[in-house]
Design a protein around this motif. Structure first.
Motif, PDB file in Angstrom:
ATOM      1  N   ARG A  15       0.586  -1.187  -0.133  1.00  0.00           N
ATOM      2  CA  ARG A  15       0.159  -0.157   0.114  1.00  0.00           C
ATOM      3  C   ARG A  15       0.828   1.246  -0.038  1.00  0.00           C
ATOM      4  NH1 ARG A  15      -2.304  -3.798   3.022  1.00  0.00           N
ATOM      5  NH2 ARG A  15      -4.624  -4.437   2.369  1.00  0.00           N
ATOM      6  N   PHE A  16       0.834   1.800  -1.296  1.00  0.00           N
ATOM      7  CA  PHE A  16       1.849   3.078  -1.291  1.00  0.00           C
ATOM      8  C   PHE A  16       1.208   4.284  -1.305  1.00  0.00           C
ATOM      9  CE2 PHE A  16       3.370  -0.438  -3.848  1.00  0.00           C
ATOM     10  CZ  PHE A  16       4.717  -0.272  -3.598  1.00  0.00           C
ATOM     11  N   THR A  17       1.618   5.342  -0.456  1.00  0.00           N
ATOM     12  CA  THR A  17       1.093   6.597  -0.255  1.00  0.00           C
ATOM     13  C   THR A  17       2.059   7.609  -0.851  1.00  0.00           C
ATOM     14  OG1 THR A  17      -0.010   6.070   1.631  1.00  0.00           O
ATOM     15  CG2 THR A  17       0.402   8.587   1.354  1.00  0.00           C
ATOM     16  N   VAL A  18       1.577   8.709  -1.644  1.00  0.00           N
ATOM     17  CA  VAL A  18       2.508   9.618  -1.995  1.00  0.00           C
ATOM     18  C   VAL A  18       1.937  10.891  -1.946  1.00  0.00           C
ATOM     19  CG1 VAL A  18       1.951   9.101  -4.651  1.00  0.00           C
ATOM     20  CG2 VAL A  18       4.127  10.302  -4.140  1.00  0.00           C
ATOM     21  N   SER A  19       2.596  12.078  -1.937  1.00  0.00           N
ATOM     22  CA  SER A  19       1.994  13.336  -1.795  1.00  0.00           C
ATOM     23  C   SER A  19       1.968  13.951  -2.943  1.00  0.00           C
ATOM     24  CB  SER A  19       2.649  14.273  -0.963  1.00  0.00           C
ATOM     25  OG  SER A  19       3.949  14.880  -1.490  1.00  0.00           O
ATOM     26  N   SER A  20       1.099  14.734  -3.414  1.00  0.00           N
ATOM     27  CA  SER A  20       0.926  15.416  -4.582  1.00  0.00           C
ATOM     28  C   SER A  20       1.973  16.546  -4.894  1.00  0.00           C
ATOM     29  CB  SER A  20      -0.603  16.304  -4.657  1.00  0.00           C
ATOM     30  OG  SER A  20      -0.740  17.274  -3.530  1.00  0.00           O
ATOM     31  N   LEU A  21       2.640  17.152  -3.827  1.00  0.00           N
ATOM     32  CA  LEU A  21       3.789  18.115  -3.903  1.00  0.00           C
ATOM     33  C   LEU A  21       4.801  17.135  -4.426  1.00  0.00           C
ATOM     34  CD1 LEU A  21       4.781  20.704  -3.572  1.00  0.00           C
ATOM     35  CD2 LEU A  21       5.214  20.269  -1.276  1.00  0.00           C
ATOM     36  N   PHE A  22       4.949  15.983  -3.771  1.00  0.00           N
ATOM     37  CA  PHE A  22       6.387  15.385  -4.402  1.00  0.00           C
ATOM     38  C   PHE A  22       6.071  14.693  -5.551  1.00  0.00           C
ATOM     39  CE2 PHE A  22       8.468  10.971  -4.701  1.00  0.00           C
ATOM     40  CZ  PHE A  22       9.762  11.172  -4.426  1.00  0.00           C
ATOM     41  N   LEU A  23       5.040  14.458  -6.060  1.00  0.00           N
ATOM     42  CA  LEU A  23       4.724  14.048  -7.252  1.00  0.00           C
ATOM     43  C   LEU A  23       4.752  15.097  -8.542  1.00  0.00           C
ATOM     44  CD1 LEU A  23       1.507  11.916  -7.523  1.00  0.00           C
ATOM     45  CD2 LEU A  23       3.796  10.973  -7.801  1.00  0.00           C
ATOM     46  N   TYR A  24       4.731  16.561  -7.894  1.00  0.00           N
ATOM     47  CA  TYR A  24       5.015  17.731  -9.004  1.00  0.00           C
ATOM     48  C   TYR A  24       6.522  18.000  -9.129  1.00  0.00           C
ATOM     49  CZ  TYR A  24       0.360  19.297  -9.894  1.00  0.00           C
ATOM     50  OH  TYR A  24      -1.000  19.499 -10.391  1.00  0.00           O
ATOM     51  N   GLU A  25       7.258  17.688  -7.893  1.00  0.00           N
ATOM     52  CA  GLU A  25       8.478  18.049  -7.937  1.00  0.00           C
ATOM     53  C   GLU A  25       9.380  16.868  -8.894  1.00  0.00           C
ATOM     54  OE1 GLU A  25      10.242  20.493  -6.538  1.00  0.00           O
ATOM     55  OE2 GLU A  25       8.275  21.275  -6.117  1.00  0.00           O
ATOM     56  N   CYS A  26       8.740  15.687  -8.460  1.00  0.00           N
ATOM     57  CA  CYS A  26       9.308  14.448  -9.483  1.00  0.00           C
ATOM     58  C   CYS A  26       8.747  14.943 -11.014  1.00  0.00           C
ATOM     59  CB  CYS A  26       8.905  13.195  -9.335  1.00  0.00           C
ATOM     60  SG  CYS A  26       9.306  12.580  -7.530  1.00  0.00           S
ATOM     61  N   PHE A  27       7.756  15.250 -11.500  1.00  0.00           N
ATOM     62  CA  PHE A  27       7.518  15.641 -12.813  1.00  0.00           C
ATOM     63  C   PHE A  27       8.545  16.792 -13.407  1.00  0.00           C
ATOM     64  CE2 PHE A  27       5.343  18.817 -15.603  1.00  0.00           C
ATOM     65  CZ  PHE A  27       4.969  18.004 -16.795  1.00  0.00           C
ATOM     66  N   LYS A  28       8.542  17.586 -12.657  1.00  0.00           N
ATOM     67  CA  LYS A  28       9.690  18.633 -13.144  1.00  0.00           C
ATOM     68  C   LYS A  28      11.034  18.083 -13.227  1.00  0.00           C
ATOM     69  CE  LYS A  28       7.462  22.748 -10.535  1.00  0.00           C
ATOM     70  NZ  LYS A  28       7.758  23.591  -9.715  1.00  0.00           N
ATOM     71  N   LYS A  29      11.439  17.433 -12.358  1.00  0.00           N
ATOM     72  CA  LYS A  29      12.888  16.762 -12.539  1.00  0.00           C
ATOM     73  C   LYS A  29      12.805  15.690 -13.752  1.00  0.00           C
ATOM     74  CE  LYS A  29      16.008  13.972  -9.965  1.00  0.00           C
ATOM     75  NZ  LYS A  29      17.211  14.854  -9.595  1.00  0.00           N
ATOM     76  N   LEU A  30      11.741  15.046 -13.997  1.00  0.00           N
ATOM     77  CA  LEU A  30      12.020  13.912 -15.172  1.00  0.00           C
ATOM     78  C   LEU A  30      11.751  14.709 -16.337  1.00  0.00           C
ATOM     79  CD1 LEU A  30       9.571  11.143 -13.209  1.00  0.00           C
ATOM     80  CD2 LEU A  30      12.255  11.154 -13.630  1.00  0.00           C
ATOM     81  N   THR A  31      11.123  15.807 -16.612  1.00  0.00           N
ATOM     82  CA  THR A  31      10.483  16.179 -17.803  1.00  0.00           C
ATOM     83  C   THR A  31      11.438  17.549 -17.868  1.00  0.00           C
ATOM     84  OG1 THR A  31       8.752  17.424 -16.810  1.00  0.00           O
ATOM     85  CG2 THR A  31       8.278  15.317 -17.901  1.00  0.00           C
ATOM     86  N   ALA A  32      12.633  17.538 -17.274  1.00  0.00           N
ATOM     87  CA  ALA A  32      13.473  18.949 -17.392  1.00  0.00           C
ATOM     88  C   ALA A  32      13.797  19.236 -18.784  1.00  0.00           C
ATOM     89  CB  ALA A  32      14.504  18.767 -16.310  1.00  0.00           C
ATOM     90  N   ASP A  33      14.106  18.260 -19.531  1.00  0.00           N
ATOM     91  CA  ASP A  33      14.706  18.220 -21.083  1.00  0.00           C
ATOM     92  C   ASP A  33      13.935  17.288 -21.805  1.00  0.00           C
ATOM     93  OD1 ASP A  33      16.083  15.828 -20.616  1.00  0.00           O
ATOM     94  OD2 ASP A  33      17.852  16.790 -19.880  1.00  0.00           O
ATOM     95  N   ARG A  34      14.312  17.248 -23.141  1.00  0.00           N
ATOM     96  CA  ARG A  34      13.705  16.185 -24.017  1.00  0.00           C
ATOM     97  C   ARG A  34      13.700  14.762 -23.913  1.00  0.00           C
ATOM     98  NH1 ARG A  34      16.253  14.479 -28.455  1.00  0.00           N
ATOM     99  NH2 ARG A  34      14.263  14.518 -29.806  1.00  0.00           N
ATOM    100  N   ASP A  35      14.902  14.532 -23.250  1.00  0.00           N
ATOM    101  CA  ASP A  35      15.278  12.905 -23.023  1.00  0.00           C
ATOM    102  C   ASP A  35      14.709  12.561 -21.890  1.00  0.00           C
ATOM    103  OD1 ASP A  35      16.978  13.273 -25.227  1.00  0.00           O
ATOM    104  OD2 ASP A  35      18.594  13.804 -24.167  1.00  0.00           O
ATOM    105  N   GLU A  36      14.308  11.173 -21.896  1.00  0.00           N
ATOM    106  CA  GLU A  36      13.828  10.348 -20.813  1.00  0.00           C
ATOM    107  C   GLU A  36      14.667  10.381 -19.705  1.00  0.00           C
ATOM    108  OE1 GLU A  36      12.289   6.421 -21.292  1.00  0.00           O
ATOM    109  OE2 GLU A  36      11.118   7.101 -23.187  1.00  0.00           O
ATOM    110  N   GLN A  37      14.281  10.266 -18.456  1.00  0.00           N
ATOM    111  CA  GLN A  37      14.846  10.403 -17.187  1.00  0.00           C
ATOM    112  C   GLN A  37      14.314   9.330 -16.297  1.00  0.00           C
ATOM    113  OE1 GLN A  37      17.549  11.277 -15.112  1.00  0.00           O
ATOM    114  NE2 GLN A  37      17.382  13.268 -15.379  1.00  0.00           N
ATOM    115  N   PHE A  38      15.192   9.099 -15.494  1.00  0.00           N
ATOM    116  CA  PHE A  38      14.951   7.754 -14.641  1.00  0.00           C
ATOM    117  C   PHE A  38      15.593   7.990 -13.186  1.00  0.00           C
ATOM    118  CE2 PHE A  38      16.323   3.761 -12.696  1.00  0.00           C
ATOM    119  CZ  PHE A  38      14.966   2.801 -12.775  1.00  0.00           C
TER     120      PHE A  38
END
Length: 227
Positions: A71-94
């Protein structure tokens, strides 16, 4: 706010109400106000009934939970920060994700950066030594690999479907007994959480995220400048 948090908040309010009613009941008894006593007694009974109801709802919810399901819990704020990090440029990020384990909940709240062997618009390959070092570090600190997040090109929920490479990596994790869940982010804020066995629950804490379909969510406050 989660269902359990709502129940706890309501219970606290009812307990405080009952305490006020009991104080008023004692005052009315000392003043000999019989009609007031009758009214207060009825209100105390109603409050007790509501508290009993909340307890039954809580127990019913626990009984319906499937034992052994992560059972996973994740905050919306953390998801937004991850989104910014993972889509910072055109290439895939992991990235690897870990976090605290509290009351049976696996809290996704910490990014473990991984060095990449290769990053392109349509794929990303982690550097094996970096991956190995990250896993050793998790063990040293008593943490587990709880998730791995990566981005995909394209927009919409359809762009978050796993590739054959994604599924192969997740299969290796599950075969090795890892509980980690995969999350794939689109360029416009869709997120798909998945395990190949589909044996998990995911809960989002906070605002700014809406459910799109089963275990697929959309960040509702994505700004074009974030992409």
């Amino acid at each position: 706010m989660t269902a359990m948090a709502i129940i706890d908040t309501k219970r606290n309010k009812l307990v405080k109400r009952r305490q006020r009613l009991l104080t008023q009941f004692q005052d009315a008894a000392s003043e000999g106000k019989r009609s007031r006593l009758s009214i207060l007694f009825e209100r105390i009974q109603q409050t007790n009934d509501l508290l009993d109801c909340l307890g039954q709802i809580e127990e019913s919810g626990k009984a319906n939970e499937q034992p052994g399901i992560p059972r996973f819990t994740v905050s919306s704020l953390f998801l937004y920060e991850c989104f910014k990090k993972l889509t910072a440029d055109r290439d895939e990020q992991f990235s690897f994700i870990t976090g605290a384990e509290i009351g049976g909940r696996l809290v996704l709240d910490q990014v473990i950066d991984i060095e990449h062997q290769k990053r392109t618009y349509v794929g990303v390959t982690a550097e094996p030594k970096s991956t190995h070092s990250a896993l050793i570090k998790l063990v040293q600190f008593g943490h587990r690999l709880l998730a791995h997040f990566h981005s995909h090109p394209g927009n919409g929920a359809g762009s978050t479907r796993p590739s054959g490479i994604d599924e192969a990596f997740q299969r290796r994790l599950e075969s090795a007994g890892h509980i980690a869940v995969m999350a794939i982010f689109s360029r416009d804020g869709f997120i798909r959480f998945l395990r190949l066995d589909n044996q998990f629950e995911i809960e989002i804490f906070g605002e700014g995220v809406e459910r799109h379909e089963n275990k697929v969510f959309r960040l509702t406050q994505v700004d074009p400048s974030d992409r």
